[in-house]
Write a protein that holds these residues in place. Structure first.
Motif, PDB file in Angstrom:
ATOM      1  N   LYS A 164      -8.199   4.106  -9.467  1.00 36.06           N
ATOM      2  CA  LYS A 164      -7.162   5.144  -9.561  1.00 36.06           C
ATOM      3  C   LYS A 164      -6.163   5.010  -8.406  1.00 36.06           C
ATOM      4  O   LYS A 164      -4.956   5.159  -8.599  1.00 36.06           O
ATOM      5  N   VAL A 165      -6.657   4.705  -7.226  1.00 33.88           N
ATOM      6  CA  VAL A 165      -5.772   4.491  -6.080  1.00 33.88           C
ATOM      7  C   VAL A 165      -4.937   3.234  -6.311  1.00 33.88           C
ATOM      8  O   VAL A 165      -3.738   3.213  -6.021  1.00 33.88           O
ATOM      9  N   ARG A 166      -5.561   2.206  -6.851  1.00 33.12           N
ATOM     10  CA  ARG A 166      -4.819   0.976  -7.170  1.00 33.12           C
ATOM     11  C   ARG A 166      -3.691   1.247  -8.161  1.00 33.12           C
ATOM     12  O   ARG A 166      -2.613   0.661  -8.056  1.00 33.12           O
ATOM     13  N   ALA A 167      -3.936   2.128  -9.123  1.00 33.33           N
ATOM     14  CA  ALA A 167      -2.890   2.486 -10.090  1.00 33.33           C
ATOM     15  C   ALA A 167      -1.731   3.198  -9.390  1.00 33.33           C
ATOM     16  O   ALA A 167      -0.562   2.975  -9.727  1.00 33.33           O
ATOM     17  N   LEU A 168      -2.038   4.046  -8.397  1.00 33.99           N
ATOM     18  CA  LEU A 168      -0.983   4.695  -7.610  1.00 33.99           C
ATOM     19  C   LEU A 168      -0.153   3.661  -6.861  1.00 33.99           C
ATOM     20  O   LEU A 168       1.078   3.754  -6.811  1.00 33.99           O
ATOM     21  N   ILE A 169      -0.835   2.699  -6.278  1.00 32.21           N
ATOM     22  CA  ILE A 169      -0.134   1.643  -5.534  1.00 32.21           C
ATOM     23  C   ILE A 169       0.782   0.864  -6.476  1.00 32.21           C
ATOM     24  O   ILE A 169       1.943   0.618  -6.145  1.00 32.21           O
ATOM     25  N   ALA A 170       0.262   0.487  -7.637  1.00 31.10           N
ATOM     26  CA  ALA A 170       1.073  -0.275  -8.602  1.00 31.10           C
ATOM     27  C   ALA A 170       2.293   0.537  -9.023  1.00 31.10           C
ATOM     28  O   ALA A 170       3.409  -0.001  -9.095  1.00 31.10           O
ATOM     29  N   ARG A 171       2.106   1.834  -9.295  1.00 34.59           N
ATOM     30  CA  ARG A 171       3.231   2.687  -9.661  1.00 34.59           C
ATOM     31  C   ARG A 171       4.260   2.751  -8.552  1.00 34.59           C
ATOM     32  O   ARG A 171       5.460   2.581  -8.785  1.00 34.59           O
ATOM     33  N   ASP A 172       3.794   2.993  -7.324  1.00 36.44           N
ATOM     34  CA  ASP A 172       4.722   3.126  -6.202  1.00 36.44           C
ATOM     35  C   ASP A 172       5.443   1.823  -5.896  1.00 36.44           C
ATOM     36  O   ASP A 172       6.634   1.829  -5.576  1.00 36.44           O
ATOM     37  N   MET A 173       4.762   0.707  -6.007  1.00 36.12           N
ATOM     38  CA  MET A 173       5.423  -0.576  -5.757  1.00 36.12           C
ATOM     39  C   MET A 173       6.481  -0.846  -6.833  1.00 36.12           C
ATOM     40  O   MET A 173       7.566  -1.331  -6.526  1.00 36.12           O
ATOM     41  N   ALA A 174       6.169  -0.504  -8.079  1.00 38.81           N
ATOM     42  CA  ALA A 174       7.153  -0.677  -9.153  1.00 38.81           C
ATOM     43  C   ALA A 174       8.336   0.260  -8.945  1.00 38.81           C
ATOM     44  O   ALA A 174       9.495  -0.146  -9.057  1.00 38.81           O
ATOM     45  N   LEU A 228       0.164   3.480   2.476  1.00 39.26           N
ATOM     46  CA  LEU A 228      -0.796   4.518   2.860  1.00 39.26           C
ATOM     47  C   LEU A 228      -2.007   4.496   1.926  1.00 39.26           C
ATOM     48  O   LEU A 228      -3.157   4.574   2.377  1.00 39.26           O
ATOM     49  N   GLN A 229      -1.753   4.357   0.628  1.00 40.26           N
ATOM     50  CA  GLN A 229      -2.842   4.315  -0.347  1.00 40.26           C
ATOM     51  C   GLN A 229      -3.697   3.058  -0.179  1.00 40.26           C
ATOM     52  O   GLN A 229      -4.913   3.106  -0.353  1.00 40.26           O
ATOM     53  N   ALA A 230      -3.071   1.938   0.174  1.00 38.11           N
ATOM     54  CA  ALA A 230      -3.846   0.715   0.428  1.00 38.11           C
ATOM     55  C   ALA A 230      -4.790   0.925   1.614  1.00 38.11           C
ATOM     56  O   ALA A 230      -5.949   0.500   1.575  1.00 38.11           O
ATOM     57  N   GLY A 231      -4.291   1.608   2.643  1.00 35.27           N
ATOM     58  CA  GLY A 231      -5.156   1.929   3.773  1.00 35.27           C
ATOM     59  C   GLY A 231      -6.329   2.794   3.353  1.00 35.27           C
ATOM     60  O   GLY A 231      -7.463   2.624   3.827  1.00 35.27           O
ATOM     61  N   LYS A 232      -6.068   3.697   2.447  1.00 31.14           N
ATOM     62  CA  LYS A 232      -7.112   4.588   1.930  1.00 31.14           C
ATOM     63  C   LYS A 232      -8.232   3.794   1.257  1.00 31.14           C
ATOM     64  O   LYS A 232      -9.407   4.149   1.372  1.00 31.14           O
ATOM     65  N   ILE A 233      -7.880   2.703   0.581  1.00 31.81           N
ATOM     66  CA  ILE A 233      -8.897   1.848  -0.055  1.00 31.81           C
ATOM     67  C   ILE A 233      -9.827   1.250   0.997  1.00 31.81           C
ATOM     68  O   ILE A 233     -11.054   1.292   0.852  1.00 31.81           O
ATOM     69  N   ALA A 234      -9.260   0.699   2.065  1.00 28.85           N
ATOM     70  CA  ALA A 234     -10.091   0.092   3.121  1.00 28.85           C
ATOM     71  C   ALA A 234     -11.014   1.125   3.757  1.00 28.85           C
ATOM     72  O   ALA A 234     -12.185   0.851   4.025  1.00 28.85           O
ATOM     73  N   ILE A 235     -10.483   2.317   3.989  1.00 30.59           N
ATOM     74  CA  ILE A 235     -11.282   3.377   4.614  1.00 30.59           C
ATOM     75  C   ILE A 235     -12.423   3.796   3.687  1.00 30.59           C
ATOM     76  O   ILE A 235     -13.574   3.940   4.117  1.00 30.59           O
ATOM     77  N   ALA A 236     -12.115   3.973   2.412  1.00 35.80           N
ATOM     78  CA  ALA A 236     -13.135   4.382   1.445  1.00 35.80           C
ATOM     79  C   ALA A 236     -14.236   3.328   1.327  1.00 35.80           C
ATOM     80  O   ALA A 236     -15.424   3.669   1.267  1.00 35.80           O
TER      81      ALA A 236
END
Length: 150
Positions: free
Chosen positions: A26-36, A57-65
């Protein structure tokens, strides 16, 4: 770096968290949307900048999680996110997380105080660096948490 997970836990800036591949996707989908969205023609430099910043910011969230934590939602949580992402990934992330921390201040001005803050060059650079950071995070996930990789 003098920060540690124990210090972040003790200060209440992070809590322990068990993530799942579904949550990360779900976070990856946010990243893809924001990058697009950040790459849409005609979008203002400010919106490109702020949207690409959110992707980072969301990519950082993935590493933290993946490291077993979640940043608490309170004042300063964006700064903590980049600090904790650096802690998770290690020295390889130092330059880019320092860059995103500097972008954090500009994004704050864009979203709350002023318009026409970011230049087209700054926005394009942030879009590029957000994409590079996401790739770095996913490479780290694949190497260290394969079950959570895309």
């Amino acid at each position: 770096m003098s920060v540690s997970w124990n210090k972040l836990l003790a200060s209440g800036e992070v809590t322990t968290h068990r993530t799942s591949k579904q949550e990360l996707d779900k976070v990856r989908a946010l990243i893809a949307r924001d990058m697009a969205d950040a790459s849409l023609p005609g979008l203002s430099a400010d919106r490109q900048f702020a949207t690409a910043y959110n992707a980072a910011l969301q990519a950082g969230k993935i590493a933290i999680a993946c490291s077993g934590y979640r940043v608490t939602a309170r004042a300063g949580h964006h700064a903590v996110t980049f600090e904790a992402a650096h802690l998770a990934i290690g020295p390889e992330a130092a330059l880019v997380t320092d860059y995103f921390d500097a972008c954090r201040r500009k994004r704050n001005v864009i979203d709350y105080d002023n318009s026409s803050v970011a230049t087209e060059t700054e926005a394009a650079e942030l879009v590029r660096k957000a994409g590079e950071f996401h790739a770095l995070v996913e490479k780290w996930v694949a190497a260290n948490h394969a079950a959570l990789a895309p």
